[in-house]
Design an enzyme around this catalytic site. Structure first.
Site, PDB file in Angstrom:
ATOM      1  CG  HIS A   1       0.512 -16.745   9.086  1.00  0.00           C
ATOM      2  ND1 HIS A   1       1.207 -17.634   9.868  1.00  0.00           N
ATOM      3  CD2 HIS A   1       1.434 -16.200   8.241  1.00  0.00           C
ATOM      4  CE1 HIS A   1       2.484 -17.605   9.537  1.00  0.00           C
ATOM      5  NE2 HIS A   1       2.660 -16.750   8.548  1.00  0.00           N
TER       6      HIS A   1
ATOM      7  CB  SER B   1     -31.559 -22.325   7.844  1.00  0.00           C
ATOM      8  OG  SER B   1     -32.169 -22.341   9.114  1.00  0.00           O
TER       9      SER B   1
ATOM     10  CE  LYS C   1     -27.391 -20.611   8.450  1.00  0.00           C
ATOM     11  NZ  LYS C   1     -26.390 -20.779   9.471  1.00  0.00           N
TER      12      LYS C   1
ATOM     13  CD  GLU D   1     -21.310 -26.725   5.850  1.00  0.00           C
ATOM     14  OE1 GLU D   1     -22.336 -26.389   5.225  1.00  0.00           O
ATOM     15  OE2 GLU D   1     -21.284 -26.827   7.082  1.00  0.00           O
TER      16      GLU D   1
END
Ligand code: ARG
Length: 482
Positions: free
Chosen positions: A157, A278, A284, A291
């Site tokens: 979970h 970024s 970043k 992704e």
């Protein structure tokens, strides 16, 4: 002008829109190798069976070989008016060798031709994909062996459950990928029957030898039913199903990498090679490759869905609907191939932060189950009761604001008199994972055995498990890189 290949009864050529919707050359040109190989096998067989003269066969094969060289060399001009790869190749052959080219299409049709070409293509693609899957597995196994003793939180979970080893976690994906390769190879086994010579749908009156062409093209046998042969697309559906499952596995691993590489987790650092910055936030490092791998399942499963919908309800045998099989399938198989390559790079390059993982593994009272197990084994308390007592221990630690390791023996005795100082031994995450030596469990010793088994299987060379406690490569944060 009407079409040279089939336009005998047509007075005019097609409308421009008709040409646009009808043509498949834009995407099926990548079947040129398979198309030419199929034609060479067919011409050879036609000559062996006396349907074609040896002279015609020779000029057909010589001409096709030239066409192949032209396409490979980039000098071939594909024509949309000629619809597809089959007619583009044949038309060019006619320009080269004249009338003999027209004899090549004896005892076959584009229906069996396209099924043959596409099967050959899918078969080659499966072989490449399986090699790629194995390469990714080997990258994971190599990492798993390095990280056999690295302890991380195991989740259910997405809540801290019990400590596990990072190597064990990585090997879970090696198992999944092993089944993926098996599924692809199963699909390959079933697809490997030759449709060639089934002709348009009913077979042919010529005394052809389909076993001969099947053998020349590396098929196990010819298909046994001509209607099935030209209308079957399960081979690509099955491959896409296997590809979708594999892409789903990659998506899960990609998602874990996104989580692990976040500042909040900080379990791994992905390399510069597979991240981006970024333009506005200088701090970043975005895990873009992960992704995108996470997302690719969308188009791969989309291709499976699209083709299943195209095929459902189609009467036998060939219908033009089936031309819609290739574009989506090519895209899906290309996407899987790219995902596998990207994932292999990310896995090989990622650097785990061992200390960070260990600290996180110890948080959240993760060794509570080990206390319950200790009570069962040392004090002979039934597990249900042990579970209850352990719950009280956890509550006490929570109240005191410490971890289970921070509790004194008095604390334990306050909850249950039967507990003694041996309990402290089971409280560490190291003890917790080391104890899980049941077959398939997370113990470092198990991981090393499984890693060696996979290495042996994937490389074909015998590998012995590396001895415990000798990490080969360093991660960040354990201070003791050897
Ligand atoms: N381009 C077609 C396809 O991909 C080839 C088969 C065409 N057959 C036909 N009878 N029109 O399906």
């Amino acid at each position: 002008m009407s079409n040279k290949m089939w336009g005998g009864r047509f007075a005019t050529g097609p409308d421009a829109i008709m040409e646009e919707i009808n043509a498949s050359i834009g995407f099926d040109q990548r079947l040129f190798r398979q198309d030419i190989a199929g034609s060479i096998a067919h011409a050879t067989m036609l000559a062996e069976t006396g349907i074609l003269t040896g002279e015609d066969r020779d000029s057909i094969i010589a001409g096709l070989t030239e066409v192949l060289a032209e396409i490979e060399g980039g000098s071939f001009t594909f024509s949309r008016a000629l619809e597809d790869i089959h007619m583009n190749v044949e038309s060019r052959l006619r320009e080269k060798i004249g009338d003999a080219a027209g004899r090549l299409h004896t005892a076959r049709s584009r229906n069996d031709q396209v099924a043959t070409d596409f099967k050959l293509y899918v078969r080659d693609t499966i072989d490449t994909l399986v090699v790629q899957v194995n390469t990714l597995q080997l990258a994971l196994v190599t990492k798993a062996e390095d990280e056999a003793e690295t302890i991380m939180p195991g989740f259910t979970h997405l809540q801290s459950a019990q400590p596990v080893t990072f190597g064990h976690h990585l090997l879970a994906y090696v198992e999944m990928l092993g089944r993926d390769a098996g599924r692809l190879l199963d699909a390959r086994k079933r697809l490997n029957e030759s449709p060639l010579g089934s002709a348009a749908l009913a077979g042919t009156p010529y005394p052809i030898d389909r076993h001969m062409t099947a053998e020349k093209l590396g098929f196990d046998r010819p298909t046994a039913n001509s209607l099935d042969a030209v209308s079957d697309r399960d081979f690509i559906l099955e491959t896409l199903a296997a590809a979708s499952i594999c892409a789903m596995h990659l998506s899960r691993l990609a998602e874990e990498m996104v989580i692990w590489s976040s500042a909040q987790f900080g379990f791994v650092r992905l390399s510069d090679k597979f991240t981006t910055g970024s333009s506005i936030m200088p701090q970043k490092r975005n895990p873009d490759a992960a992704e995108l791998v996470r997302a690719k399942i969308g188009r791969i499963l989309g291709a499976l869905t699209a083709l299943l919908v195209v095929m459902k309800g189609l009467p036998l045998a060939y219908s033009k609907d089936m031309q819609e099989d290739k574009e989506v399938a090519f895209d899906a198989l290309d996407s899987l191939s790219l995902s596998l390559a990207a994932m292999t790079g990310m896995v090989s390059d990622m650097v785990p932060n061992r200390e960070r993982m260990r600290v996180s593994a110890a948080a959240g009272f993760s060794t509570a189950t080990d206390i319950a197990d200790w009570l069962v084994r040392q004090v002979n308390i039934p597990f249900r009761d042990a579970h209850h007592i352990t719950g009280q221990i956890v509550a006490l630690a929570e109240q005191k604001g410490c971890g289970l390791e921070g509790l004194t023996i008095e604390d334990f005795k306050f909850i249950d008199q039967r507990i003694d100082s041996r309990i402290h031994k089971v409280l560490t995450v190291e003890a917790s994972v080391a104890a899980r030596q049941s077959y398939g469990g997370t113990a470092p010793a198990n991981v090393l055995v499984q890693a060696a088994r996979w290495k042996t299987e994937l490389t074909g060379q015998p590998h012995e498990p590396r001895p415990l406690g000798k990490k080969k490569h360093g991660g960040h944060g354990d201070g003791g890189v050897e």
